[in-house]
Design a protein around this motif. Structure first.
Motif, short mmCIF file in Angstrom:
data_model
loop_
_atom_site.label_atom_id
_atom_site.label_comp_id
_atom_site.label_asym_id
_atom_site.label_seq_id
_atom_site.Cartn_x
_atom_site.Cartn_y
_atom_site.Cartn_z
N GLY A 1 -0.99 6.85 7.81
CA GLY A 1 -0.87 5.70 6.92
C GLY A 1 -2.18 5.35 6.23
O GLY A 1 -2.21 5.10 5.03
N ALA A 2 -3.26 5.36 6.99
CA ALA A 2 -4.55 4.97 6.44
C ALA A 2 -5.02 5.92 5.34
O ALA A 2 -5.90 5.57 4.55
CB ALA A 2 -5.60 4.92 7.55
N TYR A 3 -4.48 7.12 5.30
CA TYR A 3 -4.81 8.08 4.25
C TYR A 3 -3.75 8.07 3.15
O TYR A 3 -3.71 8.97 2.31
CB TYR A 3 -4.94 9.49 4.83
CG TYR A 3 -6.27 9.75 5.52
CD1 TYR A 3 -7.41 10.08 4.79
CD2 TYR A 3 -6.39 9.66 6.90
CE1 TYR A 3 -8.62 10.32 5.42
CE2 TYR A 3 -7.59 9.90 7.55
CZ TYR A 3 -8.71 10.23 6.79
OH TYR A 3 -9.92 10.47 7.42
N GLY A 4 -2.85 7.08 3.17
CA GLY A 4 -1.85 6.96 2.10
C GLY A 4 -0.61 7.80 2.31
O GLY A 4 0.02 8.22 1.34
N SER A 5 -0.23 8.03 3.55
CA SER A 5 0.95 8.85 3.83
C SER A 5 2.17 8.37 3.06
O SER A 5 2.43 7.17 2.97
CB SER A 5 1.25 8.82 5.33
OG SER A 5 2.52 9.38 5.59
N ARG B 1 -13.18 5.42 7.62
CA ARG B 1 -12.32 6.57 7.29
C ARG B 1 -13.15 7.55 6.46
O ARG B 1 -13.69 7.19 5.42
CB ARG B 1 -11.11 6.09 6.48
CG ARG B 1 -10.08 7.15 6.19
CD ARG B 1 -9.08 6.69 5.14
NE ARG B 1 -9.71 6.60 3.84
CZ ARG B 1 -9.52 5.61 2.97
NH1 ARG B 1 -8.72 4.63 3.24
NH2 ARG B 1 -10.15 5.61 1.80
N GLU C 1 -10.39 -0.95 11.69
CA GLU C 1 -11.51 -1.50 12.47
C GLU C 1 -12.74 -0.60 12.38
O GLU C 1 -13.77 -0.89 13.00
CB GLU C 1 -11.08 -1.67 13.93
CG GLU C 1 -9.95 -2.68 14.10
CD GLU C 1 -9.28 -2.63 15.47
OE1 GLU C 1 -9.88 -2.08 16.40
OE2 GLU C 1 -8.14 -3.14 15.58
N PRO D 1 3.76 3.99 7.48
CA PRO D 1 2.56 3.68 8.29
C PRO D 1 2.56 4.37 9.65
O PRO D 1 3.61 4.69 10.20
CB PRO D 1 2.65 2.16 8.47
CG PRO D 1 4.09 1.84 8.31
CD PRO D 1 4.67 2.85 7.36
N THR D 2 1.38 4.59 10.16
CA THR D 2 1.15 5.00 11.55
C THR D 2 0.31 3.87 12.15
O THR D 2 -0.92 3.95 12.17
CB THR D 2 0.40 6.35 11.61
OG1 THR D 2 -0.66 6.32 10.64
CG2 THR D 2 1.31 7.50 11.27
N PRO D 3 0.94 2.78 12.57
CA PRO D 3 0.23 1.50 12.71
C PRO D 3 -0.92 1.50 13.70
O PRO D 3 -1.91 0.81 13.47
CB PRO D 3 1.34 0.54 13.14
CG PRO D 3 2.43 1.40 13.68
CD PRO D 3 2.37 2.69 12.92
N ASN D 4 -0.83 2.27 14.77
CA ASN D 4 -1.91 2.23 15.75
C ASN D 4 -3.09 3.10 15.32
O ASN D 4 -4.26 2.72 15.52
CB ASN D 4 -1.38 2.67 17.12
CG ASN D 4 -0.34 1.69 17.62
OD1 ASN D 4 -0.65 0.55 17.93
ND2 ASN D 4 0.93 2.10 17.63
N ARG E 1 0.83 -1.20 0.00
CA ARG E 1 0.00 0.00 0.00
C ARG E 1 0.87 1.25 0.00
O ARG E 1 0.61 2.20 -0.72
CB ARG E 1 -0.90 -0.03 1.24
CG ARG E 1 -1.75 1.20 1.40
CD ARG E 1 -2.47 1.13 2.75
NE ARG E 1 -3.17 2.37 3.01
CZ ARG E 1 -4.38 2.63 2.56
NH1 ARG E 1 -5.01 1.74 1.86
NH2 ARG E 1 -4.96 3.78 2.83
N PHE E 2 1.92 1.25 0.81
CA PHE E 2 2.75 2.44 0.90
C PHE E 2 3.63 2.62 -0.33
O PHE E 2 3.89 3.73 -0.76
CB PHE E 2 3.56 2.42 2.19
CG PHE E 2 2.67 2.59 3.37
CD1 PHE E 2 1.98 3.77 3.54
CD2 PHE E 2 2.46 1.56 4.25
CE1 PHE E 2 1.11 3.92 4.60
CE2 PHE E 2 1.59 1.70 5.31
CZ PHE E 2 0.91 2.88 5.48
N ASP F 1 -3.69 3.68 12.22
CA ASP F 1 -4.21 2.92 11.08
C ASP F 1 -5.14 1.80 11.54
O ASP F 1 -6.07 1.41 10.82
CB ASP F 1 -3.06 2.32 10.26
CG ASP F 1 -2.14 3.39 9.68
OD1 ASP F 1 -2.53 4.58 9.67
OD2 ASP F 1 -1.03 3.03 9.24
N ALA F 2 -4.87 1.28 12.75
CA ALA F 2 -5.73 0.20 13.27
C ALA F 2 -7.16 0.70 13.50
O ALA F 2 -8.12 -0.05 13.32
CB ALA F 2 -5.14 -0.35 14.57
#
Lengths: 47, 497
Positions: B47-51, B68, B65, B55-58, A5-6, B60-61
């Motif tokens: 991360g969840a917005y495609g950074s 967005r 779950e 990733p910003t894993p937490n 994804r990244f 992004d969690a």
């Protein structure tokens, strides 16, 4: 999947130019191209 | 300040949350609400917005779950005003906080007050930044003003207490202690966890000081924007990566004040080796801009990663207390931010990076995990949304629209076709006052001091580089959007210059 994804996101935001001379001191590898570093970030998930 | 709801009639103000409900303990099954509220967190760095920064894993969690929101926006991109809009569901000209000089009138209606009255236990931790004492909270521990990144003083309803350590962690500690030990478990709760990070001057925590040391951040495509075709203020602003970051304060060529000896030692161990390289051969021109960007963006992201780690602790604490299932978790920010886009740091402008806010909502059993929504929503909508979620019996007068239907994957009965924005402040960073509207596909911005208009096609020009306002072929569209802007200003009762 997350790494993919990244990498995909990186293509979308690709830059006008590669790392410049002034970047060398910072390591010279784009954050998104460094598998080891992506793993390091993903491992920060604490739950 | 408008004291009577009568004065709001006709200003786009509607009562919300009027679903019938009992109050107090009889409603123990109503969902808890935990709002993680950031300061200047740009959606494009998640991360969840495609950074592009990883990733910003937490955080992004939460997205994995939950839901967005891809078109979530603020209505006045600056800290105090955005917070006042969030609390009241009223635009700045109604709630009275037009710029950062304003003091929030705590006597007006807010959603924490409405929820408290409806039987919720309410608590606030972290950054408040509205000058007046927080109201509507059974308990609060807040920073004074902007507050420091290290060793904060937290003000509470009985006095104040000095803490030692990194503020992001301390504020989380305090919130989790309340969650686990101090709240009344017989009541549903509203917990607002409001971080200082990643506000300027982006001081990383001890755990993140060396993070990103050995990688290079991608440069945004608009880092060297020439601001052609856009308003004069773009060229006269004082928020550029190239010229306006301060060497010591922003770029960390000197250690910050307020650190204890141990913290200072760790700080210098992280920064001094690179600072010495810089001082030995300081780059100039474009190379200096790139160096500034790397230093700034990495510190910004280090602050984010510090928050991200604490978000992981919050998620784990909810699990451990068996609260995850009945707690709606909201992650958002007062406004967005520029991380090099258009050559800038800071916020204020109505361009996408600072207009847009991250909005992630986890609601187990209701929100589809990993889903996204592209309706237009605003910070104006939080009060209405939370009142509906908490089944506040009498509702609350707001100018926003509840986005609960979107969470339930139901098409709203009245879909918003444009959001209204107005930035009032005239001062810091030399950004001119402006106002405008954003639809799903276009944006119109007016700069009254210059008598200048900008029009962007967000689908063909997402970076907002080509102002179409003067183009012959776009005059019909421009007139339509100008009419819509006037109609929205009238709906909200705002008198435009």
């Amino acid at each position: 999947m997350q790494r993919l994804r990244f990498l995909t996101a990186s293509l979308a935001s690709l830059l006008p130019c590669p790392p410049a001379t002034s970047d060398r001191e910072e390591g010279g590898l784009w954050v998104i191209d460094s598998s080891r570093f992506l793993d390091e970030l993903l491992n920060r998930r604490t739950r | 300040m408008l004291g009577a709801s009568l004065a709001l009639i006709g200003l786009g103000v509607v009562p919300v949350g009027a679903e019938p409900a009992a109050t107090g303990e009889a409603n123990a099954q109503r969902p808890n609400i935990l709002m993680i509220y950031m300061d200047d967190h740009a959606a494009q760095t998640i991360g969840a917005y495609g950074s592009a920064f990883g990733p910003t894993p937490n955080i992004d969690a939460i997205a994995a779950e939950g839901m967005r929101f891809d078109r979530a926006f603020c209505s006045n991109s600056i800290c105090g005003p955005a917070r006042a809009v969030t609390l009241t569901g009223q635009h700045s000209h109604i709630n009275g906080v037009r710029d950062n000089r304003g003091t929030f009138d705590g006597s007006q209606a807010t959603f924490p007050k409405a929820l408290a009255k409806a039987g919720y236990e309410t608590a606030l931790f972290g950054k408040w930044h509205l000058k007046s004492t927080p109201t509507g909270f059974a308990h609060f521990e807040v920073l004074r003003g902007q507050g420091p990144y290290y060793n904060p003083l937290l003000l509470n309803e009985n006095g104040q207490k000095k803490h030692r350590g990194y503020t992001t962690r301390i504020v989380t500690d305090r919130a989790l202690e309340w969650l686990e030990k101090r709240r009344n478990p017989k009541k549903p709760f509203l917990l607002m966890l409001q971080h200082k990070a990643p506000h300027r001057n982006w001081q990383p925590g001890p755990e993140e000081l060396g993070l990103f040391d050995n990688v290079v951040f991608p440069y945004p495509a608009t880092l060297f924007d020439d601001w052609a075709t856009r308003n004069r203020g773009c060229r006269e602003q004082e928020m550029s990566i190239a010229h306006h970051l301060r060497d010591n304060y922003d770029l960390k060529l000197a250690a910050p004040g307020g650190l204890d000896p141990e913290q200072l030692k760790a700080w210098n161990a992280a920064y001094e080796p690179r600072n010495q390289i810089f001082r030995a051969n300081p780059p100039t021109g474009e190379a200096r801009t790139r160096w500034n960007f790397q230093r700034y963006a990495k510190d910004y992201m280090r602050c984010i990663m510090g928050v991200d780690a604490q978000v992981g602790r919050v998620l784990a604490a909810l699990d451990a207390a068996q609260l995850s299932q009945n707690t709606i978790l909201v992650y958002t920010s007062d406004q967005g931010f520029y991380v090099g886009e258009h050559g800038w740091y800071d916020k204020r402008w109505m361009y996408e990076e600072s207009l847009r806010v991250p909005l992630l909502v986890r609601w187990p059993g209701v929100v589809t995990a990993g889903s996204s929504d592209d309706h237009l929503v605003q910070n104006l909508d939080f009060a209405a949304t939370f009142c509906e979620l908490a089944e506040v019996p009498d509702g609350m007068q707001t100018q926003g629209q509840s986005f609960v239907p979107l969470l339930r994957n139901i098409e709203p009965s009245e879909e918003r076709d444009a959001i209204y924005y107005r930035y009032f402040e005239k001062g810091e960073h030399n950004v001119p006052p402006h106002h405008g509207i954003r639809t799903r596909s276009h944006k119109l911005i007016r700069y009254p001091d210059e008598d200048f208009t900008e029009l962007f096609d967000l689908e063909s020009d997402p970076n907002e580089l080509r102002n179409l306002a003067a183009d012959e072929e776009h005059q019909t569209l421009r007139r339509d959007l100008e009419s819509k802007l006037k109609a929205l200003a009238a709906k909200y009762g705002d008198l435009l210059p």
